[in-house]
Scaffold this motif. Structure first.
Motif, PDB file in Angstrom:
ATOM      1  N   ALA A  12       0.887  -1.178  -0.064  1.00  0.00           N
ATOM      2  CA  ALA A  12      -0.027  -0.043  -0.054  1.00  0.00           C
ATOM      3  C   ALA A  12       0.914   1.153   0.197  1.00  0.00           C
ATOM      4  O   ALA A  12       1.067   2.223  -0.747  1.00  0.00           O
ATOM      5  N   GLU A 202     -12.245   0.955   0.101  1.00  0.00           N
ATOM      6  CA  GLU A 202     -11.716   1.274   1.287  1.00  0.00           C
ATOM      7  C   GLU A 202     -12.323   2.314   1.916  1.00  0.00           C
ATOM      8  O   GLU A 202     -12.043   2.325   3.234  1.00  0.00           O
TER       9      GLU A 202
ATOM     10  N   TYR B  57       7.504  13.590  12.886  1.00  0.00           N
ATOM     11  CA  TYR B  57       6.926  13.066  12.071  1.00  0.00           C
ATOM     12  C   TYR B  57       5.184  13.101  12.391  1.00  0.00           C
ATOM     13  O   TYR B  57       4.937  12.455  13.323  1.00  0.00           O
ATOM     14  N   PRO B  59       1.701  12.246  10.271  1.00  0.00           N
ATOM     15  CA  PRO B  59       1.358  11.767   8.888  1.00  0.00           C
ATOM     16  C   PRO B  59       0.072  12.812   8.634  1.00  0.00           C
ATOM     17  O   PRO B  59      -0.600  13.425   9.675  1.00  0.00           O
ATOM     18  N   ASP B  60      -0.006  12.919   7.112  1.00  0.00           N
ATOM     19  CA  ASP B  60      -1.004  13.719   6.823  1.00  0.00           C
ATOM     20  C   ASP B  60      -2.486  13.244   7.358  1.00  0.00           C
ATOM     21  O   ASP B  60      -2.671  12.099   7.165  1.00  0.00           O
ATOM     22  N   VAL B  63      -5.077  11.697   3.296  1.00  0.00           N
ATOM     23  CA  VAL B  63      -4.798  10.549   2.704  1.00  0.00           C
ATOM     24  C   VAL B  63      -4.396   9.664   3.604  1.00  0.00           C
ATOM     25  O   VAL B  63      -4.772   8.360   3.565  1.00  0.00           O
ATOM     26  N   ASP B  64      -3.432   9.574   4.333  1.00  0.00           N
ATOM     27  CA  ASP B  64      -2.446   8.643   4.757  1.00  0.00           C
ATOM     28  C   ASP B  64      -3.398   7.781   5.793  1.00  0.00           C
ATOM     29  O   ASP B  64      -3.220   6.735   6.073  1.00  0.00           O
ATOM     30  N   SER B  65      -4.601   8.762   6.453  1.00  0.00           N
ATOM     31  CA  SER B  65      -5.206   7.973   7.459  1.00  0.00           C
ATOM     32  C   SER B  65      -6.434   6.838   6.873  1.00  0.00           C
ATOM     33  O   SER B  65      -6.532   5.709   7.283  1.00  0.00           O
ATOM     34  N   GLN B  66      -6.226   6.959   5.439  1.00  0.00           N
ATOM     35  CA  GLN B  66      -7.313   6.129   4.722  1.00  0.00           C
ATOM     36  C   GLN B  66      -6.581   5.186   4.209  1.00  0.00           C
ATOM     37  O   GLN B  66      -6.925   4.113   3.626  1.00  0.00           O
ATOM     38  N   GLU B  67      -5.110   5.337   4.161  1.00  0.00           N
ATOM     39  CA  GLU B  67      -4.321   4.327   3.149  1.00  0.00           C
ATOM     40  C   GLU B  67      -3.848   3.423   4.415  1.00  0.00           C
ATOM     41  O   GLU B  67      -3.429   3.599   5.543  1.00  0.00           O
ATOM     42  N   THR B  68      -3.545   2.100   3.963  1.00  0.00           N
ATOM     43  CA  THR B  68      -3.061   1.066   4.771  1.00  0.00           C
ATOM     44  C   THR B  68      -1.543   0.775   4.490  1.00  0.00           C
ATOM     45  O   THR B  68      -1.111   1.431   3.508  1.00  0.00           O
ATOM     46  N   THR B  69      -0.815   0.290   5.128  1.00  0.00           N
ATOM     47  CA  THR B  69       0.632   0.289   4.928  1.00  0.00           C
ATOM     48  C   THR B  69       0.943  -1.266   5.086  1.00  0.00           C
ATOM     49  O   THR B  69       0.229  -1.856   5.699  1.00  0.00           O
TER      50      THR B  69
END
Lengths: 334, 70
Positions: A12, A202, B57, B59-60, B63-69
């Motif tokens: 991701a 998502e 650091y 995170p934004d 977007v980042d809160s909705q993206e997984t990693t």
């Protein structure tokens, strides 16, 4: 002289830690290309915003699936551009530590190191994600006690038992947050007859998705394309529906945690009851997941303080102490 | 001639002994290496990275809160 880098090359997101500086880049692992010329049009966040919204000649893709490279050339170009953005040039070639899922094959491993070297790294070493996550989550892995970490990423879920700086037991499945999104897409298509995109699925997951029932639950309106008429349509989804849709994926993750627990030596297993297991990775942020794992394993589950950054922080620590920790790199032990 | 052969033989033996001594695995090499490895994983050693990332650091939110990693 370039500063050495640690890269969490995720399905991701890609995060980059620069030695002596900290996290310098956090972008979605997406690249947008001109289909006709092969030219790179955008990477990272800009490319992510294009997913599912591009004209015919543009394609926005994720070159990694399940933590492994699916398109070598595109991945190499993406890494090269990301490295350029953090100051790497052909004259400054840094050492790089890259986090990869433990489940990837030898061929997939070589693809990652080759891609990094060809993208400008002087040397590329790999570290298993759960090990990096345990370091980054600040678990006392230097002590002879059982530390358990569950890393749920976009394409993989890995559970590891770590003691005295090494992995004691490990269990990995190629199932992650993207499979949850795909399950939601499939459910909406099957039960409501509308097609929704990857990003909408998502958004539904983030808005109302959960692995276990909670008190404060809301419904969500979803807009998609009616499969019969082809016209835009809105449906209302409930949290119960989403739980039903994603249950197979969640069960797969919890079963893998149970298998890892059963592999752990008894002396370490008793530590988990006291110390608990630590959840890291973006997938771990799914509502109710910690409670669900806790309910099914009877072991307390705690959320890491920085779940999205834990892996790159752990790899960053390895790049800061490269010589002392080089035994942890995947090639060094095999 | 015999003397030369004897000198060469002695020199060869000395060289072999010296090489064997230098290349022998040191008894404490494993202990030192393991100690170094464990020390590098101690919470004190990790503090620098944690302190470097935590305050700087953020995170934004969009977007980042909705993206997984991964």
């Amino acid at each position: 002289m370039a500063r050495d880098l640690a890269i969490d090359l995720g399905t991701a997101n890609t995060l980059v830690y620069m030695k002596g500086r900290g996290i310098v880049l956090n972008e979605p692992s997406v690249i947008a290309l001109n289909r006709q010329t092969g030219e790179v049009l955008a990477t990272g966040r800009e490319a992510w915003q294009m997913i599912g919204r591009t004209p015919g000649y543009i394609v926005a893709v994720r070159p990694l699936r399940g933590g492994a490279i699916t398109d070598f050339e595109i991945t190499e170009r993406m890494i090269r551009l990301l490295l350029q953005r953090v100051g790497v040039s052909r004259f400054t070639r840094p050492k790089v530590v890259i986090c990869v899922p433990s489940a990837i094959t030898e061929v997939e491993r070589r693809a990652v190191t080759d891609a990094a070297r060809r993208a400008g790294a002087a040397d590329a070493q790999l570290i298993e994600q759960p090990m990096a996550a345990a370091i980054g989550a600040d678990l006392p892995i230097d002590e002879p006690v059982g530390n358990m970490v569950i890393d749920i990423g976009g394409g993989t879920s890995e559970t590891a038992v770590i003691s005295l700086g090494g992995i004691v037991a490990l269990e990995a499945v190629r199932v992650g947050s993207f499979d949850i999104d795909a399950a939601i897409q499939a459910y909406v298509r099957r039960e409501h007859g509308i097609a929704i995109g990857e990003r909408t699925a998502e958004e539904v997951k983030v808005a109302i998705g959960s692995a276990d029932p909670a008190d404060d639950e809301n419904q969500a309106e979803v807009r998609g394309r009616d499969l019969m008429s082809g016209l835009p349509k809105t449906v209302v989804l409930t949290p119960e529906e989403i739980r039903l849709a994603i249950d197979d994926v969640i069960s797969s993750i919890t079963s893998s945690v149970v298998r890892c627990l059963s592999k752990a030596p008894p002396e370490l297993a008793q530590d988990f009851l006291v110390r608990g297991m630590y959840l890291v990775g973006g997938g771990g942020l799914l509502r109710g997941l910690a409670q669900r794992i806790e309910r099914e394993t009877q072991v307390p589950v705690k959320m890491s303080t920085m779940p999205l950054e834990a892996v790159v922080m752990g790899a960053g620590h390895c790049i800061e102490h490269y010589d002392a920790l080089k035994n942890m790199f995947m090639g060094a032990r095999r | 001639m015999t003397v030369t052969i004897a000198i060469v033989a002695v020199a060869l033996i000395i060289a072999i002994v010296v090489i064997a001594y230098v290349r022998r695995p040191r008894q404490d090499a494993g202990v030192t290496s393991f100690r170094r490895h464990i020390d590098a994983l101690s919470p004190e050693s990790r503090r620098a990275v944690m302190d470097r990332v935590r305050p700087s650091y953020e995170p934004d939110a969009d977007v980042d809160s909705q993206e997984t990693t991964d």
